[in-house]
Design a protein around this motif. Structure first.
Motif, PDB file in Angstrom:
ATOM      1  N   PHE A 595      25.579  39.443  34.205  1.00 22.22           N
ATOM      2  CA  PHE A 595      25.094  38.854  32.962  1.00 22.22           C
ATOM      3  C   PHE A 595      25.033  37.346  33.152  1.00 22.22           C
ATOM      4  CE2 PHE A 595      25.998  36.598  29.009  1.00 22.22           C
ATOM      5  CZ  PHE A 595      25.025  37.128  28.162  1.00 22.22           C
ATOM      6  N   VAL A 596      23.891  36.754  32.818  1.00 18.99           N
ATOM      7  CA  VAL A 596      23.697  35.306  32.929  1.00 18.99           C
ATOM      8  C   VAL A 596      23.596  34.741  31.516  1.00 18.99           C
ATOM      9  CG1 VAL A 596      22.282  33.441  33.841  1.00 18.99           C
ATOM     10  CG2 VAL A 596      22.514  35.582  35.126  1.00 18.99           C
ATOM     11  N   SER A 597      24.502  33.862  31.179  1.00 20.85           N
ATOM     12  CA  SER A 597      24.572  33.313  29.831  1.00 20.85           C
ATOM     13  C   SER A 597      23.377  32.431  29.520  1.00 20.85           C
ATOM     14  CB  SER A 597      25.863  32.504  29.674  1.00 20.85           C
ATOM     15  OG  SER A 597      25.933  31.898  28.413  1.00 20.85           O
ATOM     16  N   GLY A 598      22.919  32.478  28.259  1.00 19.65           N
ATOM     17  CA  GLY A 598      21.930  31.535  27.766  1.00 19.65           C
ATOM     18  C   GLY A 598      22.654  30.466  26.965  1.00 19.65           C
ATOM     19  N   ARG A 599      22.116  30.118  25.806  1.00 17.59           N
ATOM     20  CA  ARG A 599      22.833  29.192  24.929  1.00 17.59           C
ATOM     21  C   ARG A 599      24.168  29.805  24.509  1.00 17.59           C
ATOM     22  NH1 ARG A 599      21.429  24.855  21.510  1.00 17.59           N
ATOM     23  NH2 ARG A 599      22.839  24.654  19.727  1.00 17.59           N
ATOM     24  N   GLY A 600      24.186  31.108  24.433  1.00 13.19           N
ATOM     25  CA  GLY A 600      25.377  31.884  24.144  1.00 13.19           C
ATOM     26  C   GLY A 600      25.177  33.273  24.698  1.00 13.19           C
ATOM     27  N   PHE A 601      25.751  34.262  24.035  1.00 16.89           N
ATOM     28  CA  PHE A 601      25.573  35.631  24.507  1.00 16.89           C
ATOM     29  C   PHE A 601      24.209  36.199  24.127  1.00 16.89           C
ATOM     30  CE2 PHE A 601      25.759  40.200  23.642  1.00 16.89           C
ATOM     31  CZ  PHE A 601      26.089  40.670  24.908  1.00 16.89           C
TER      32      PHE A 601
END
Length: 644
Positions: A595-601
């Motif tokens: 899983f690669v985080s964005g601004r959050g989940f």
């Protein structure tokens, strides 16, 4: 004559009024005098242009929010410098700022290309390492970087032109009017920058904050975060807090009577080899009918093999891998752990083994002062360390002795240690697999496809093939000397070697399932004398090596109440683990997905760890929250450890 800003102008520079005379010819017109541009708006414009060039190179086409953030931060900085350097000092100060920022942006771009994150003021700790990294950095240079200096190269010509007789000095503001104008720039710029930073204050993803805040805003954010109180943890209850959190994610068998493999290598020596820049996709790979890693391929045939092992290093890369394997504590990320925490009393593998009569030594072909290795060695309790001058002989890179020299010299010491009668733990840190992968042609044995000749990927394969052959000779010598059957042997890749996206296409010509995210996947092999082959599909990380090795050596971390942020891979059903620093905070892997985080989940992405196919993020929130809590707890723990 005096103009409105108090500057005196020679009367000869302007035409004098003459009375008109009847019949006289009309005089020729004088060229119209212009005022030179004021330095504040000119330098501000140039700096903003360079900030947008940096955005374009690092993040892609700038968006409106990013442009606003850059303009605001630049205005605050330029206005502040202008306020602090009034009068004749203003112009030199602003142009010096412009020049300094040009240099900084080039350094920041190279740093970003190497580490996939922006540098902060903490990077000054590693400034003295730049010379040793110069060959690796050189491959990142591009002619686009010259654009940061175009205005500075043209400045002498432009300056000469603007100071000619047909130009008047720029309009100036004096006294209170000047302070008001520049003060407004600083205040408005600072307020807008503050709003931008506050809007992303809860975002853990450093790459997202870097892109949103811009270079200058990111530096301001780093400074604000550094001034915040350091988290602390009660060391008396640290084991219970960590164990309770880990139990919420997975189940680990801690009872020695029930644990798989407990004591299978009790009393054995421990030999741990850190293989520089080795990535997992190379294992088992054949190029033109030739095995790239024949030694490791054979070793896997009678060992535990973890194909889903991932790097867990911070800014220190290699030295952070040594930290992780010896402490099972997450690197902080913004500073090499040897530099930031080498003054602490660190619970560690060497100290656990010392209590059981082991002697611990480490072999590193560079100087121990490189990345403050000497501080790390002392912090984790190695009894002795061997550095560059211990390895006379051939070397073909700036780091130090070639792998065959490292192994040959180390073998003599291992035989001395055996004669002393005490069991030993040795960690050997190789360097021949390190970029820029310039193995002498006479040592290159792979026949590469024509399309890989002269490429970085081709050079990487040659380097890893050489390193594997040297490892094979070392293992053969251990067997001949009788040390192989007396030792628990561990080999692992420390971190990715191919860190730029332009290498992906060449790798995919050999491994179609390769993606850029798979660069974090490095191999782990653990050999127990007399065991059968066992391929372990569960996810693994460098923090897991200490607990797993301790179990095999018959050390119960539960009975020791030893705080480990990794897990015993042979006795844990599943777990999620962070891939820190080189990926956005919040990025993790479990047994199936990355899983690669964005601004959050919610705006994050998930990919299968086998083939890189995109997957749904449904059901991953629990792992995401757990990983963030675990790395926060790890940071609080290491911050709370006493200084020596």
């Amino acid at each position: 004559m005096t103009i409105d800003d108090g500057t005196r102008v020679d009367a000869a520079a302007a035409p004098a009024e003459q009375p008109e005379q009847a019949g006289s010819p009309e005089p020729a017109p004088w060229p119209r005098l212009r005022r030179r541009p004021r330095p504040v708006p000119l330098v501000l414009l140039l700096i903003v242009a360079k900030l947008e060039l940096f955005r374009l190179l690092a993040f892609g086409v700038p968006g409106p929010v990013g442009i606003v953030a850059d303009v605001a931060a630049a205005a605050a900085l330029v206005g502040l410098i202008a306020l602090l350097a009034p009068g004749p000092a203003m112009s030199p100060a602003l142009w010096s700022l412009n020049a300094a920022l040009s240099v900084f942006l080039v350094v920041a771009y190279l740093y970003f290309s190497y580490y996939q994150t922006l540098p902060t003021f903490t990077a000054l700790h590693e400034a003295d390492q730049a010379a040793d990294l110069s060959e690796s950095i050189a491959v990142l240079l591009t002619w686009w970087l010259l654009l940061f200096f175009v205005d500075l190269l043209l400045a002498p010509v432009v300056g000469w032109f603007l100071h000619g007789p047909r130009w008047l000095p720029p309009h100036g503001h004096r006294g209170w009017a000047r302070v008001q104008r520049l003060g407004a720039m600083v205040v408005i710029g600072a307020l807008v920058t503050t709003v931008v930073i506050r809007s992303g204050s809860d975002v853990r993803n450093e790459q997202y904050r870097a892109e949103e805040f811009g270079v200058l805003g990111y530096e301001a954010d780093a400074l604000v975060r550094a001034l915040q109180p350091t988290p602390r943890l009660d060391l008396a209850t640290a084991y219970d807090q960590v164990s309770e959190l880990q139990a919420s994610d997975h189940t680990t068998i801690t009872d020695p009577t029930e644990a798989v493999g407990f004591g299978d290598a009790v009393g054995k020596n421990l030999i741990m080899v850190q293989l520089e820049s080795l990535q997992e996709w190379v294992i088992g790979l054949e190029v033109e009918g030739q095995e790239v890693t024949p030694t490791l391929n054979e070793l896997i045939g009678d060992s535990y093999y973890f194909p889903h092992h991932f790097q867990q290093v911070g800014k220190g890369n290699t030295v952070d891998a040594e930290w992780a394997t010896n402490t099972s504590i997450y690197p902080i990320g913004d500073v090499a752990m040897s530099t930031g925490y080498g003054d602490r009393d660190i619970p560690s593998l060497p100290k656990l083994l010392r209590e059981r009569g082991y002697v611990s030594e480490t072999f590193n072909v560079n100087w121990a002062s490189f990345w403050d290795h000497d501080k790390l060695f002392e912090a984790v309790g190695f009894d002795r360390w061997h550095e560059k001058d211990y390895f006379p002989g051939e070397n073909f890179n700036v780091w130090g002795a070639s792998d065959d020299v490292l192994y040959g010299r180390s073998l003599h010491r291992l035989l001395e240690l055996r004669r002393s009668g005490a069991p030993f733990y040795v960690q050997l840190v190789t360097a021949s697999g390190h970029g820029p992968y310039e193995v002498p042609s006479e040592l290159n044995e792979l026949r590469l496809p024509a399309d890989l000749e002269g490429t970085l990927v081709g050079a990487f394969l040659q380097a890893q093939n050489y390193a594997d052959r040297a490892l094979g000779l070392f293992i053969d010598n251990l067997k001949t000397a009788g040390l192989w059957e007396e030792s628990l042997f561990v080999a692992y890749g420390d971190h990715a070697g191919l860190n730029t996206e332009d290498t992906v296409e060449d790798v995919q010509s050999l491994d179609p399932d390769y993606t850029f995210l798979r660069r974090f996947n490095t191999p782990l092999v653990i050999h127990v004398p007399g065991q059968e082959a066992s391929v372990e599909d569960k996810v693994a990380g460098e923090l897991d090596i200490l607990p797993t090795v301790a179990n095999l050596l018959g050390i119960s971390l539960a009975e020791e109440r030893f705080v480990a942020f990794g897990v015993d891979l042979l006795n844990t059903d599943r777990h999620a683990m962070s891939v820190p620093y080189h990926a956005p905070t919040g990025t993790f892997v479990n047994d199936e997905l990355m899983f690669v985080s964005g601004r959050g989940f919610g705006d994050g992405e998930a990919f299968a760890i086998d083939d890189g196919d995109r997957r749904s993020i449904d059901g991953l929130r629990t792992d995401y929250d757990y990983v963030l809590d675990l790395i926060d707890l790890s940071r609080a723990y290491v911050e709370s450890l006493p200084k020596r």
